[in-house]
Structure formats: C-alpha cells, structure tokens
Write an enzyme that holds these catalytic residues in place. Structure first.
Site, PDB file in Angstrom:
ATOM      1  N   ASN A   9       0.788  -1.242   0.074  1.00  0.00           N
ATOM      2  CA  ASN A   9      -0.158  -0.032   0.218  1.00  0.00           C
ATOM      3  C   ASN A   9       0.983   1.506   0.151  1.00  0.00           C
ATOM      4  O   ASN A   9       1.470   1.476   1.051  1.00  0.00           O
ATOM      5  CB  ASN A   9      -0.915  -0.024   1.227  1.00  0.00           C
ATOM      6  CG  ASN A   9      -1.920   1.140   1.393  1.00  0.00           C
ATOM      7  OD1 ASN A   9      -1.812   1.857   0.388  1.00  0.00           O
ATOM      8  ND2 ASN A   9      -2.157   1.603   2.659  1.00  0.00           N
ATOM      9  N   LYS A  11       0.240   4.133  -0.439  1.00  0.00           N
ATOM     10  CA  LYS A  11      -0.560   5.538   0.202  1.00  0.00           C
ATOM     11  C   LYS A  11      -0.073   6.716  -0.777  1.00  0.00           C
ATOM     12  O   LYS A  11      -0.018   6.545  -1.830  1.00  0.00           O
ATOM     13  CB  LYS A  11       0.135   5.742   1.403  1.00  0.00           C
ATOM     14  CG  LYS A  11       0.097   4.519   2.615  1.00  0.00           C
ATOM     15  CD  LYS A  11       0.160   4.767   3.877  1.00  0.00           C
ATOM     16  CE  LYS A  11       0.146   3.455   4.703  1.00  0.00           C
ATOM     17  NZ  LYS A  11       0.224   3.707   5.998  1.00  0.00           N
ATOM     18  N   HIS A  96      -9.215   1.219   4.859  1.00  0.00           N
ATOM     19  CA  HIS A  96      -8.006   1.158   5.495  1.00  0.00           C
ATOM     20  C   HIS A  96      -8.239   2.158   6.964  1.00  0.00           C
ATOM     21  O   HIS A  96      -9.091   3.264   6.540  1.00  0.00           O
ATOM     22  CB  HIS A  96      -6.992   1.711   4.559  1.00  0.00           C
ATOM     23  CG  HIS A  96      -5.638   1.696   5.169  1.00  0.00           C
ATOM     24  ND1 HIS A  96      -5.202   2.776   6.016  1.00  0.00           N
ATOM     25  CD2 HIS A  96      -4.529   1.121   5.080  1.00  0.00           C
ATOM     26  CE1 HIS A  96      -3.984   2.715   6.712  1.00  0.00           C
ATOM     27  NE2 HIS A  96      -3.489   1.341   5.924  1.00  0.00           N
ATOM     28  N   GLU A  98      -6.699   4.617   7.824  1.00  0.00           N
ATOM     29  CA  GLU A  98      -6.541   5.952   7.484  1.00  0.00           C
ATOM     30  C   GLU A  98      -7.772   6.636   6.753  1.00  0.00           C
ATOM     31  O   GLU A  98      -8.229   7.807   6.919  1.00  0.00           O
ATOM     32  CB  GLU A  98      -5.204   6.237   6.553  1.00  0.00           C
ATOM     33  CG  GLU A  98      -4.068   6.137   7.528  1.00  0.00           C
ATOM     34  CD  GLU A  98      -2.807   5.298   6.633  1.00  0.00           C
ATOM     35  OE1 GLU A  98      -2.773   5.767   5.478  1.00  0.00           O
ATOM     36  OE2 GLU A  98      -1.784   5.191   7.221  1.00  0.00           O
ATOM     37  N   GLU A 168      -5.127  -4.949  10.645  1.00  0.00           N
ATOM     38  CA  GLU A 168      -4.264  -3.985  10.813  1.00  0.00           C
ATOM     39  C   GLU A 168      -4.622  -3.263  12.206  1.00  0.00           C
ATOM     40  O   GLU A 168      -5.249  -2.255  12.067  1.00  0.00           O
ATOM     41  CB  GLU A 168      -4.322  -3.051   9.522  1.00  0.00           C
ATOM     42  CG  GLU A 168      -3.872  -3.764   8.230  1.00  0.00           C
ATOM     43  CD  GLU A 168      -3.575  -2.487   7.307  1.00  0.00           C
ATOM     44  OE1 GLU A 168      -2.219  -2.777   6.900  1.00  0.00           O
ATOM     45  OE2 GLU A 168      -4.200  -1.662   7.067  1.00  0.00           O
ATOM     46  N   GLY A 174       2.740   2.226  10.538  1.00  0.00           N
ATOM     47  CA  GLY A 174       3.351   3.446  10.473  1.00  0.00           C
ATOM     48  C   GLY A 174       4.182   3.847  11.744  1.00  0.00           C
ATOM     49  O   GLY A 174       4.907   4.831  11.890  1.00  0.00           O
ATOM     50  N   SER A 214       3.629  -2.211  10.428  1.00  0.00           N
ATOM     51  CA  SER A 214       4.961  -2.226  10.675  1.00  0.00           C
ATOM     52  C   SER A 214       5.809  -3.507  10.274  1.00  0.00           C
ATOM     53  O   SER A 214       6.577  -4.095  11.260  1.00  0.00           O
ATOM     54  CB  SER A 214       5.423  -1.811  12.151  1.00  0.00           C
ATOM     55  OG  SER A 214       4.943  -0.441  12.210  1.00  0.00           O
TER      56      SER A 214
HETATM   57  C1  PEP Z   1      -0.538   0.203   6.038  1.00  0.00           C
HETATM   58  O1  PEP Z   1      -0.642   1.229   5.955  1.00  0.00           O
HETATM   59  O2  PEP Z   1      -1.366  -0.529   5.574  1.00  0.00           O
HETATM   60  C2  PEP Z   1       0.741  -0.410   6.855  1.00  0.00           C
HETATM   61  C3  PEP Z   1       0.390  -1.700   7.238  1.00  0.00           C
HETATM   62  O3  PEP Z   1       1.685   0.650   7.133  1.00  0.00           O
HETATM   63  P1  PEP Z   1       2.978   0.225   7.688  1.00  0.00           P
HETATM   64  O4  PEP Z   1       3.441  -1.062   7.123  1.00  0.00           O
HETATM   65  O5  PEP Z   1       3.694   1.407   7.491  1.00  0.00           O
HETATM   66  O6  PEP Z   1       2.713   0.092   9.214  1.00  0.00           O
END
Ligand code: PEP
Length: 251
Positions: A9, A11, A96, A98, A168, A174, A214
């Site tokens: 992803n 973003k 997601h 976000e 998630e 992040g 992460s």
């Molecule tokens: C995401 O935004 O779907 C995600 C898992 O981000 P990160 O791997 O940076 O934590």
C-alpha cells in the site's frame, strides 16, 4: 487452499516517475519461481500504467487504495470502481484505518463500496483493526467483529471468494511497533472463527487473512509462519523494492 498474498500500500507517496520505477524494480527483483501473490496499490494517477506493466507477470497485479461508494455522476474528485477496473486493476483496498479515521468511513459506507467493487469484478482487500485504547479496554474483538460483520456478512459464500481480509491494528500502522506474533495470530484465528461460524469451514479455510502494521523483512518470516496469517499488507516497507520483495519471499 488459502493464497499467500503480500500487498504493498503505497499511500500518497511517489510521483509517477518514481512509482513506475518502483514497479519495475519490484518486478526485476522477484525470483523467477515466485510463488507469492503480489499486489501493488499505487496512486490512482499511474494505476493504469502500473497495472499494464504487471499484466504479463504471473501472480502480480495492481490494486487501487480506495473506490467510490457511488456508481457514477456528480461526485467531484471521486474514482469509481468501473474506472478502476478499466485501468486493469484487479483489487481495491477498502476500509484502511486512515480512510476510516481521516475520512469518516463507516461500516455501512464500506458495505456500499464493496458492492461497487463487486459490480465491476474487482476483488476486495478489506481492512479492519482496533485502536490502542480499544485493545487496552479489551473491546477489540467486539470491534473487529462489528467491522467485519456489518460490512461483509450480507455477502454469499461465493462472494467471499473475492474477499481478502487485512487485520491492521491501528497502533501498529506506521509506528514501528509491530503486533507480537502471538497477538497477531490470536486475532487472525478469531477472524477465521468468525468466518467458520458464519460461512462454514470451506469459506474460512479458503479466505486469506493478511497482517498489516510495521511489517518488515526481519519480522515477516515469523509472522507469516503462523497458522492463520496468510501474508501481509505492507505500508512503509513497500516503498523499498529490496525490502518489499524480501517480505514477499518470507513464507
Ligand atoms: C498500512 O498502512 O497498511 C501499513 C501496514 O503501514 P506500515 O506497514 O507502514 O505500518
């Protein structure tokens, strides 16, 4: 049989030149005998180009990061599922955190987005996850159940063949804080049991459930070795071709 899937992803990162260069770098580094299903979710702006480049590569497809809940019309700035499908993308990421948090996307709205995606033959990576406060308050299982059931449980067993679930935890996205392997496996098993209760073993055993938060080359192998973790949805580490490809080969 569940598919092993690693999705990137991106973003709102990378301009068109940078994004296409990353697609090409990822493809050039994937081993010829790659067995993992790889999904790249770049910006809408160069989704078509990215999808075209992937189109001749086995097991690699493109996804959008969102789609509109509406079919067409006066929705300035929105991108419909049929537009996405016409760009040769195969998946859409929906829900997601976000988007849930920053754009107030509700379970009901996501149900409509899933319908739009399906009406254009797009598969869905459906994201769910709890906040740190919800985990501390021990309400995370109820929360995850409502996210999944309110947006997806009207679907038929056949529809579910086109759903991938991504767990998630918001506190891990992040932040550099990864859910422990036990925490992640516990939730994945919980989600799979929800599917058993609603649809039976066959659907539950054929639905891929990805971990996101992460995930990087150093923790992917342990996470992906868990019984109910079928791969990852990768944010930050998907912007580096070496790291992303290493994660795709972590099964
Ligand atoms: C995401 O935004 O779907 C995600 C898992 O981000 P990160 O791997 O940076 O934590």
């Amino acid at each position: 049989m569940r598919k092993n899937i690693v999705a990137g992803n991106w973003k709102m990162n990378l301009n068109r030149t940078e994004g296409i260069a990353l697609v090409e770098a990822v493809l050039s580094k994937l081993p010829v005998d790659n067995k993992t299903h790889v999904i790249l979710a770049p910006s809408f702006v160069y989704l078509h180009k990215a999808a075209k480049i992937c189109s001749n590569i086995p097991k690699v497809v493109a996804a959008s990061q969102d789609c509109s809940a509406n079919k067409k019309g006066a929705f300035t700035g929105e991108v419909s599922a049929s537009m996405i499908a016409s760009c040769s993308a195969r998946y859409v990421v929906l829900g997601h955190s976000e988007r849930r948090v920053n754009f107030n996307e509700s379970n009901e709205l996501l149900k409509e987005k899933v319908a739009q995606a399906f009406s254009s033959n797009l598969k869905v990576i459906f994201c769910c996850g709890e906040s740190l406060k919800q985990r501390e308050d021990l309400v995370h299982f109820d929360w995850l159940k409502s996210q999944i059931s309110e947006s997806l449980f009207h679907l038929s067993s056949d529809d579910f063949a086109n759903i991938v679930i991504a767990y998630e935890p918001i506190w891990a996205i992040g932040t550099g804080v990864t859910a422990s392997t036990d925490q992640a496996q516990e939730v994945h098993a919980f989600i799979r049991n929800l599917l058993v209760d609603k649809y039976g073993n066959e659907v539950a055993e054929s639905t891929s459930i990805l971990y996101g938060g992460s995930c990087h080359p150093k923790n992917a192998i342990e996470l992906f070795s868990q019984k109910d973790i079928d791969g990852g949805l990768i944010g930050g580490a998907s912007l580096n071709a070496d790291d992303f490809v290493a994660i795709t080969q972590s099964f």
